[in-house]
Motif scaffolding. Structure first.
Motif, PDB file in Angstrom:
ATOM      1  N   ALA A 232      86.145  32.845  39.199  1.00 19.57           N
ATOM      2  CA  ALA A 232      87.280  32.158  38.551  1.00 19.57           C
ATOM      3  C   ALA A 232      88.400  32.142  39.589  1.00 19.57           C
ATOM      4  N   GLY A 233      88.839  33.177  40.179  1.00 19.14           N
ATOM      5  CA  GLY A 233      89.996  33.465  40.900  1.00 19.14           C
ATOM      6  C   GLY A 233      89.877  32.421  42.247  1.00 19.14           C
ATOM      7  N   LEU A 234      88.743  32.359  42.808  1.00 18.06           N
ATOM      8  CA  LEU A 234      88.562  31.454  43.756  1.00 18.06           C
ATOM      9  C   LEU A 234      88.762  29.935  43.651  1.00 18.06           C
ATOM     10  N   MET A 235      88.250  29.704  42.420  1.00 19.32           N
ATOM     11  CA  MET A 235      88.448  28.196  41.964  1.00 19.32           C
ATOM     12  C   MET A 235      89.789  27.996  41.415  1.00 19.32           C
ATOM     13  N   GLN A 236      90.237  28.961  41.169  1.00 19.13           N
ATOM     14  CA  GLN A 236      91.942  28.692  40.692  1.00 19.13           C
ATOM     15  C   GLN A 236      92.700  28.322  41.810  1.00 19.13           C
ATOM     16  N   LEU A 237      92.398  28.824  43.024  1.00 21.59           N
ATOM     17  CA  LEU A 237      93.144  28.645  44.020  1.00 21.59           C
ATOM     18  C   LEU A 237      92.747  27.513  44.629  1.00 21.59           C
ATOM     19  N   ALA A 238      91.461  26.981  44.550  1.00 18.79           N
ATOM     20  CA  ALA A 238      90.885  25.951  45.369  1.00 18.79           C
ATOM     21  C   ALA A 238      91.441  24.612  44.791  1.00 18.79           C
ATOM     22  N   ALA A 239      91.915  24.723  43.266  1.00 20.52           N
ATOM     23  CA  ALA A 239      92.500  23.620  42.618  1.00 20.52           C
ATOM     24  C   ALA A 239      93.826  23.252  43.354  1.00 20.52           C
ATOM     25  N   ASN A 240      94.315  24.279  43.942  1.00 19.53           N
ATOM     26  CA  ASN A 240      95.843  23.885  44.411  1.00 19.53           C
ATOM     27  C   ASN A 240      95.828  24.106  46.118  1.00 19.53           C
ATOM     28  N   VAL A 241      94.956  24.593  46.732  1.00 16.75           N
ATOM     29  CA  VAL A 241      94.882  24.953  48.084  1.00 16.75           C
ATOM     30  C   VAL A 241      93.894  23.808  48.786  1.00 16.75           C
ATOM     31  N   PRO A 242      94.262  23.269  49.750  1.00 16.51           N
ATOM     32  CA  PRO A 242      92.872  22.277  50.404  1.00 16.51           C
ATOM     33  C   PRO A 242      91.877  23.220  50.815  1.00 16.51           C
ATOM     34  N   THR A 243      92.049  24.244  51.666  1.00 13.99           N
ATOM     35  CA  THR A 243      91.106  25.075  51.763  1.00 13.99           C
ATOM     36  C   THR A 243      91.410  26.731  51.512  1.00 13.99           C
ATOM     37  N   VAL A 244      90.542  27.187  51.084  1.00 15.63           N
ATOM     38  CA  VAL A 244      90.804  28.834  50.451  1.00 15.63           C
ATOM     39  C   VAL A 244      89.606  29.480  51.058  1.00 15.63           C
ATOM     40  N   VAL A 245      89.806  30.523  51.919  1.00 14.24           N
ATOM     41  CA  VAL A 245      88.899  31.435  52.544  1.00 14.24           C
ATOM     42  C   VAL A 245      88.999  32.660  52.183  1.00 14.24           C
ATOM     43  N   VAL A 246      87.951  33.374  51.665  1.00 10.69           N
ATOM     44  CA  VAL A 246      88.051  34.742  51.087  1.00 10.69           C
ATOM     45  C   VAL A 246      87.002  35.550  51.490  1.00 10.69           C
ATOM     46  N   THR A 247      87.422  36.821  51.898  1.00 12.09           N
ATOM     47  CA  THR A 247      86.349  37.801  52.523  1.00 12.09           C
ATOM     48  C   THR A 247      85.847  38.825  51.484  1.00 12.09           C
ATOM     49  N   ARG A 248      84.805  39.263  51.890  1.00 11.00           N
ATOM     50  CA  ARG A 248      84.466  40.256  50.733  1.00 11.00           C
ATOM     51  C   ARG A 248      83.630  41.525  51.449  1.00 11.00           C
ATOM     52  N   SER A 249      84.142  41.822  52.841  1.00 11.62           N
ATOM     53  CA  SER A 249      83.774  42.887  53.426  1.00 11.62           C
ATOM     54  C   SER A 249      82.179  42.832  53.696  1.00 11.62           C
ATOM     55  N   GLU A 250      81.354  43.841  53.214  1.00 10.58           N
ATOM     56  CA  GLU A 250      80.170  43.732  53.699  1.00 10.58           C
ATOM     57  C   GLU A 250      79.220  42.652  52.847  1.00 10.58           C
ATOM     58  N   HIS A 251      79.974  42.038  52.006  1.00 11.19           N
ATOM     59  CA  HIS A 251      79.314  41.025  51.163  1.00 11.19           C
ATOM     60  C   HIS A 251      79.536  39.593  51.761  1.00 11.19           C
ATOM     61  N   GLY A 252      80.118  39.557  52.877  1.00 10.35           N
ATOM     62  CA  GLY A 252      80.362  38.275  53.537  1.00 10.35           C
ATOM     63  C   GLY A 252      81.655  37.546  53.085  1.00 10.35           C
TER      64      GLY A 252
END
Length: 331
Positions: A232-252
Protein backbone atom coordinates in the motif's frame (compact mmCIF):
# COMPACT_ATOMS: atom_id res chain seq x y z
CA UNK A 1 18.53 20.11 -24.75
CA UNK A 2 22.33 19.69 -25.01
CA UNK A 3 23.84 16.30 -24.25
CA UNK A 4 24.83 15.94 -20.59
CA UNK A 5 28.44 16.22 -19.49
CA UNK A 6 27.82 14.18 -16.35
CA UNK A 7 25.65 11.14 -15.76
CA UNK A 8 25.01 12.09 -12.12
CA UNK A 9 25.85 15.12 -10.02
CA UNK A 10 25.20 14.76 -6.29
CA UNK A 11 24.90 17.08 -3.33
CA UNK A 12 25.60 15.59 0.08
CA UNK A 13 27.49 15.59 3.32
CA UNK A 14 31.26 15.56 2.86
CA UNK A 15 32.15 13.20 5.69
CA UNK A 16 35.09 11.05 6.70
CA UNK A 17 33.95 7.76 8.28
CA UNK A 18 35.85 6.54 11.34
CA UNK A 19 34.98 2.84 11.75
CA UNK A 20 35.78 0.36 14.49
CA UNK A 21 34.47 -3.09 15.46
CA UNK A 22 32.81 -3.41 18.85
CA UNK A 23 30.63 -5.77 20.92
CA UNK A 24 26.93 -5.31 21.67
CA UNK A 25 27.73 -4.69 25.33
CA UNK A 26 29.78 -1.63 24.33
CA UNK A 27 26.85 -0.26 22.33
CA UNK A 28 24.68 -0.52 25.44
CA UNK A 29 27.33 0.94 27.74
CA UNK A 30 27.70 4.00 25.51
CA UNK A 31 23.94 4.51 25.35
CA UNK A 32 23.82 4.14 21.56
CA UNK A 33 20.82 3.18 19.44
CA UNK A 34 22.08 0.07 17.68
CA UNK A 35 21.73 0.18 13.91
CA UNK A 36 20.67 3.81 13.80
CA UNK A 37 22.19 7.16 12.98
CA UNK A 38 22.42 9.89 15.61
CA UNK A 39 23.63 13.44 15.19
CA UNK A 40 26.21 14.39 17.83
CA UNK A 41 27.89 17.60 18.92
CA UNK A 42 31.59 18.25 19.33
CA UNK A 43 31.77 16.99 22.93
CA UNK A 44 29.88 13.76 22.23
CA UNK A 45 31.96 13.15 19.11
CA UNK A 46 35.13 13.37 21.21
CA UNK A 47 33.68 11.08 23.90
CA UNK A 48 32.76 8.42 21.37
CA UNK A 49 36.04 8.66 19.50
CA UNK A 50 37.95 8.19 22.74
CA UNK A 51 35.85 5.07 23.45
CA UNK A 52 36.57 3.47 20.07
CA UNK A 53 39.05 0.69 19.56
CA UNK A 54 41.50 0.69 16.65
CA UNK A 55 39.72 2.44 13.79
CA UNK A 56 39.93 2.98 10.04
CA UNK A 57 39.37 6.35 8.42
CA UNK A 58 37.56 6.14 5.09
CA UNK A 59 35.98 8.99 3.15
CA UNK A 60 32.22 8.62 3.26
CA UNK A 61 28.96 10.50 3.17
CA UNK A 62 25.85 8.93 1.66
CA UNK A 63 25.74 10.69 -1.71
CA UNK A 64 29.52 10.60 -2.08
CA UNK A 65 29.45 6.83 -1.52
CA UNK A 66 26.83 6.51 -4.25
CA UNK A 67 29.03 8.47 -6.65
CA UNK A 68 32.01 6.25 -5.77
CA UNK A 69 29.97 3.25 -6.87
CA UNK A 70 28.76 4.98 -10.01
CA UNK A 71 32.27 6.07 -10.97
CA UNK A 72 33.57 2.54 -10.38
CA UNK A 73 30.95 1.30 -12.86
CA UNK A 74 32.11 3.83 -15.43
CA UNK A 75 29.70 6.73 -14.95
CA UNK A 76 30.84 10.36 -15.21
CA UNK A 77 30.07 12.06 -11.91
CA UNK A 78 30.47 15.29 -9.95
CA UNK A 79 30.00 16.08 -6.26
CA UNK A 80 29.03 19.23 -4.39
CA UNK A 81 29.70 19.26 -0.65
CA UNK A 82 31.42 21.32 2.03
CA UNK A 83 34.66 20.44 3.77
CA UNK A 84 36.79 22.57 6.06
CA UNK A 85 40.33 23.68 5.29
CA UNK A 86 41.85 20.97 7.50
CA UNK A 87 43.45 17.52 7.33
CA UNK A 88 40.23 15.51 7.06
CA UNK A 89 39.00 17.94 4.41
CA UNK A 90 42.13 17.20 2.38
CA UNK A 91 41.57 13.46 2.88
CA UNK A 92 38.00 13.71 1.62
CA UNK A 93 38.91 15.84 -1.41
CA UNK A 94 41.80 13.56 -2.35
CA UNK A 95 39.72 10.39 -2.07
CA UNK A 96 36.78 11.60 -4.12
CA UNK A 97 38.96 13.03 -6.88
CA UNK A 98 41.07 9.87 -6.93
CA UNK A 99 37.87 8.00 -7.74
CA UNK A 100 37.47 10.07 -10.90
CA UNK A 101 34.72 12.30 -9.51
CA UNK A 102 34.79 16.04 -10.19
CA UNK A 103 34.84 18.01 -6.91
CA UNK A 104 35.30 21.77 -7.05
CA UNK A 105 33.57 23.09 -3.90
CA UNK A 106 36.00 25.42 -2.13
CA UNK A 107 37.09 24.41 1.38
CA UNK A 108 35.69 26.51 4.25
CA UNK A 109 38.14 28.36 6.50
CA UNK A 110 37.96 28.15 10.29
CA UNK A 111 35.65 26.17 12.54
CA UNK A 112 33.78 23.89 12.55
CA UNK A 113 36.09 21.17 11.23
CA UNK A 114 35.30 18.69 8.46
CA UNK A 115 32.43 16.34 9.27
CA UNK A 116 33.09 12.85 10.55
CA UNK A 117 30.89 9.82 11.25
CA UNK A 118 31.92 7.56 14.11
CA UNK A 119 30.70 4.07 13.22
CA UNK A 120 30.61 1.15 15.65
CA UNK A 121 30.27 -2.20 13.84
CA UNK A 122 28.93 -5.15 15.86
CA UNK A 123 29.69 -8.82 15.01
CA UNK A 124 26.37 -9.16 13.15
CA UNK A 125 27.49 -6.48 10.67
CA UNK A 126 25.11 -3.81 11.97
CA UNK A 127 26.56 -0.31 11.98
CA UNK A 128 25.69 2.25 14.61
CA UNK A 129 26.49 5.70 13.26
CA UNK A 130 27.16 8.87 15.20
CA UNK A 131 27.54 11.84 12.92
CA UNK A 132 29.21 15.15 13.64
CA UNK A 133 28.16 17.29 10.69
CA UNK A 134 30.79 19.97 11.17
CA UNK A 135 31.53 22.03 8.07
CA UNK A 136 29.16 20.00 5.86
CA UNK A 137 26.10 21.73 7.31
CA UNK A 138 27.34 25.11 6.09
CA UNK A 139 27.14 24.49 2.35
CA UNK A 140 25.94 27.83 0.95
CA UNK A 141 23.68 28.18 -2.08
CA UNK A 142 26.36 30.31 -3.76
CA UNK A 143 28.67 27.28 -3.71
CA UNK A 144 26.46 25.56 -6.29
CA UNK A 145 27.72 25.24 -9.83
CA UNK A 146 24.38 25.58 -11.59
CA UNK A 147 25.97 25.05 -14.99
CA UNK A 148 27.29 21.68 -13.82
CA UNK A 149 23.87 20.79 -12.38
CA UNK A 150 22.23 21.68 -15.69
CA UNK A 151 24.82 19.53 -17.49
CA UNK A 152 24.04 16.32 -15.56
CA UNK A 153 21.41 13.75 -16.56
CA UNK A 154 20.45 13.25 -12.91
CA UNK A 155 20.76 15.44 -9.81
CA UNK A 156 21.00 13.16 -6.77
CA UNK A 157 20.25 14.51 -3.28
CA UNK A 158 20.63 12.89 0.12
CA UNK A 159 18.01 13.41 2.81
CA UNK A 160 20.64 13.64 5.55
CA UNK A 161 21.72 17.03 4.22
CA UNK A 162 18.16 18.36 4.38
CA UNK A 163 18.46 18.80 8.15
CA UNK A 164 20.67 21.94 8.35
CA UNK A 165 19.08 25.12 7.05
CA UNK A 166 21.85 26.41 4.78
CA UNK A 167 22.31 23.30 2.60
CA UNK A 168 18.53 22.80 2.53
CA UNK A 169 18.26 26.15 0.73
CA UNK A 170 21.09 25.11 -1.57
CA UNK A 171 19.33 21.86 -2.43
CA UNK A 172 16.06 23.64 -3.24
CA UNK A 173 18.00 25.93 -5.56
CA UNK A 174 19.68 22.92 -7.14
CA UNK A 175 16.33 21.23 -7.75
CA UNK A 176 15.13 24.36 -9.54
CA UNK A 177 18.30 24.47 -11.66
CA UNK A 178 17.95 20.82 -12.65
CA UNK A 179 14.27 21.07 -13.50
CA UNK A 180 14.77 24.28 -15.48
CA UNK A 181 17.35 22.41 -17.54
CA UNK A 182 14.97 19.49 -18.12
CA UNK A 183 17.06 17.08 -16.02
CA UNK A 184 15.86 14.46 -13.54
CA UNK A 185 15.96 14.81 -9.77
CA UNK A 186 16.64 11.75 -7.62
CA UNK A 187 16.26 11.85 -3.84
CA UNK A 188 17.14 9.36 -1.11
CA UNK A 189 15.21 9.61 2.15
CA UNK A 190 18.32 8.48 4.10
CA UNK A 191 16.80 7.67 7.53
CA UNK A 192 13.49 7.57 9.37
CA UNK A 193 14.72 10.24 11.79
CA UNK A 194 15.14 12.66 8.86
CA UNK A 195 11.55 11.95 7.84
CA UNK A 196 10.35 12.59 11.38
CA UNK A 197 11.87 16.08 11.16
CA UNK A 198 11.26 16.96 7.52
CA UNK A 199 8.59 14.59 6.24
CA UNK A 200 6.24 17.44 5.43
CA UNK A 201 8.90 19.01 3.20
CA UNK A 202 9.47 15.71 1.40
CA UNK A 203 5.74 15.11 0.92
CA UNK A 204 5.40 18.63 -0.49
CA UNK A 205 8.27 18.05 -2.95
CA UNK A 206 6.57 14.84 -4.08
CA UNK A 207 3.14 16.46 -4.36
CA UNK A 208 4.64 19.30 -6.42
CA UNK A 209 6.22 16.83 -8.86
CA UNK A 210 9.77 17.84 -7.96
CA UNK A 211 11.11 14.29 -7.50
CA UNK A 212 11.56 11.92 -10.45
CA UNK A 213 13.30 9.02 -8.67
CA UNK A 214 12.81 8.30 -4.95
CA UNK A 215 14.93 5.85 -2.96
CA UNK A 216 13.80 4.46 0.41
CA UNK A 217 14.04 1.38 2.55
CA UNK A 218 10.90 -0.26 3.90
CA UNK A 219 11.12 1.55 7.27
CA UNK A 220 11.47 4.94 5.58
CA UNK A 221 8.58 4.07 3.28
CA UNK A 222 6.34 3.43 6.30
CA UNK A 223 7.52 6.62 8.01
CA UNK A 224 6.85 8.76 4.94
CA UNK A 225 3.45 7.30 4.01
CA UNK A 226 2.16 6.45 7.49
CA UNK A 227 1.21 3.01 6.13
CA UNK A 228 2.46 -0.23 7.68
CA UNK A 229 1.37 -2.28 4.67
CA UNK A 230 4.37 -2.37 2.32
CA UNK A 231 2.47 -2.72 -0.95
CA UNK A 232 0.00 0.00 0.00
CA UNK A 233 2.83 2.40 0.86
CA UNK A 234 4.71 1.56 -2.34
CA UNK A 235 1.69 2.18 -4.53
CA UNK A 236 0.82 5.40 -2.71
CA UNK A 237 4.24 6.84 -3.57
CA UNK A 238 4.17 5.42 -7.09
CA UNK A 239 1.03 7.42 -7.78
CA UNK A 240 3.02 10.65 -7.34
CA UNK A 241 6.64 9.78 -8.19
CA UNK A 242 7.62 8.52 -11.68
CA UNK A 243 10.09 5.98 -10.28
CA UNK A 244 10.02 4.61 -6.72
CA UNK A 245 12.74 2.24 -5.47
CA UNK A 246 12.41 0.52 -2.08
CA UNK A 247 14.92 -1.89 -0.53
CA UNK A 248 14.03 -4.60 1.99
CA UNK A 249 17.46 -5.84 3.16
CA UNK A 250 17.66 -9.63 2.77
CA UNK A 251 14.22 -9.66 1.14
CA UNK A 252 15.45 -7.87 -1.97
CA UNK A 253 14.13 -4.70 -3.57
CA UNK A 254 11.11 -3.38 -5.43
CA UNK A 255 10.66 -0.62 -7.99
CA UNK A 256 7.63 0.87 -9.67
CA UNK A 257 8.10 3.00 -12.78
CA UNK A 258 5.64 3.94 -15.49
CA UNK A 259 3.15 1.38 -14.26
CA UNK A 260 5.76 -1.42 -14.28
CA UNK A 261 6.46 -3.20 -10.98
CA UNK A 262 9.74 -5.12 -10.67
CA UNK A 263 11.21 -7.11 -7.79
CA UNK A 264 14.57 -8.81 -7.36
CA UNK A 265 15.92 -10.93 -4.50
CA UNK A 266 18.98 -9.93 -2.54
CA UNK A 267 22.23 -11.19 -4.02
CA UNK A 268 23.71 -14.18 -2.17
CA UNK A 269 26.65 -13.40 0.10
CA UNK A 270 28.82 -15.62 2.29
CA UNK A 271 28.88 -13.28 5.29
CA UNK A 272 27.57 -9.82 6.12
CA UNK A 273 30.59 -7.96 7.49
CA UNK A 274 29.35 -4.37 7.63
CA UNK A 275 26.08 -2.93 6.32
CA UNK A 276 27.49 0.62 6.08
CA UNK A 277 26.74 2.01 2.65
CA UNK A 278 24.41 -0.77 1.49
CA UNK A 279 21.67 1.67 0.50
CA UNK A 280 24.19 4.08 -1.01
CA UNK A 281 25.68 1.43 -3.28
CA UNK A 282 22.26 0.07 -4.16
CA UNK A 283 21.38 3.54 -5.42
CA UNK A 284 24.66 3.59 -7.38
CA UNK A 285 23.84 0.39 -9.22
CA UNK A 286 20.25 1.40 -9.90
CA UNK A 287 21.18 4.86 -11.18
CA UNK A 288 23.90 3.41 -13.39
CA UNK A 289 21.35 1.15 -15.02
CA UNK A 290 18.91 4.03 -15.28
CA UNK A 291 21.27 6.43 -17.05
CA UNK A 292 22.31 3.62 -19.39
CA UNK A 293 18.68 2.95 -20.30
CA UNK A 294 18.56 -0.57 -18.82
CA UNK A 295 15.22 -2.28 -18.05
CA UNK A 296 13.80 -1.69 -14.57
CA UNK A 297 14.58 -5.20 -13.34
CA UNK A 298 18.17 -4.89 -14.54
CA UNK A 299 18.49 -1.60 -12.63
CA UNK A 300 17.37 -3.35 -9.44
CA UNK A 301 19.76 -6.24 -10.06
CA UNK A 302 22.66 -3.83 -10.56
CA UNK A 303 21.72 -2.21 -7.25
CA UNK A 304 21.60 -5.55 -5.48
CA UNK A 305 25.01 -6.56 -6.85
CA UNK A 306 26.63 -3.33 -5.66
CA UNK A 307 24.97 -3.53 -2.24
CA UNK A 308 26.11 -7.14 -1.77
CA UNK A 309 29.69 -6.19 -2.60
CA UNK A 310 29.86 -3.36 -0.09
CA UNK A 311 28.38 -5.33 2.84
CA UNK A 312 31.00 -8.07 2.35
CA UNK A 313 33.77 -5.87 3.80
CA UNK A 314 34.33 -2.91 6.10
CA UNK A 315 33.70 0.49 4.61
CA UNK A 316 31.07 2.11 2.41
CA UNK A 317 33.05 2.27 -0.84
CA UNK A 318 33.45 -0.67 -3.25
CA UNK A 319 36.65 -2.71 -3.15
CA UNK A 320 35.97 -5.42 -5.75
CA UNK A 321 35.71 -4.74 -9.49
CA UNK A 322 32.01 -3.91 -9.82
CA UNK A 323 32.09 -4.25 -13.60
CA UNK A 324 33.32 -7.84 -13.30
CA UNK A 325 30.54 -8.63 -10.83
CA UNK A 326 27.98 -7.05 -13.10
CA UNK A 327 29.27 -8.92 -16.15
CA UNK A 328 28.98 -12.20 -14.24
CA UNK A 329 25.42 -11.56 -13.06
CA UNK A 330 23.61 -9.40 -15.62
CA UNK A 331 23.17 -10.20 -19.28
Amino acid sequence: MPDPIYDVIAIGNAIVDVMAPCEDVEIAALGLAKGGMTLVDTARAKELYDAMGPAREISGGSAANTLAGLAALGAKCAFIGQVADDQLGEVFAHDIRAGGIAFDTAARAGDPPTARCLIFVTPDGQRTMNTFLGASQFLPAQALDENAIAAASVLYLEGYLWDPEEPRKAMRRAIAAARNAGRKVAFTLSDAFVISRHGDDFRALIADGQIDILFANEHELAALTGLDDFQAGLMQLAANVPTVVVTRSEHGAHAVSGGEHAHVPAQPIDKVVDTTGAGDLFAAGFLFGHVRGRPLEDCLTLGAICAAEVISHYGARPEADLNMLVAANVG
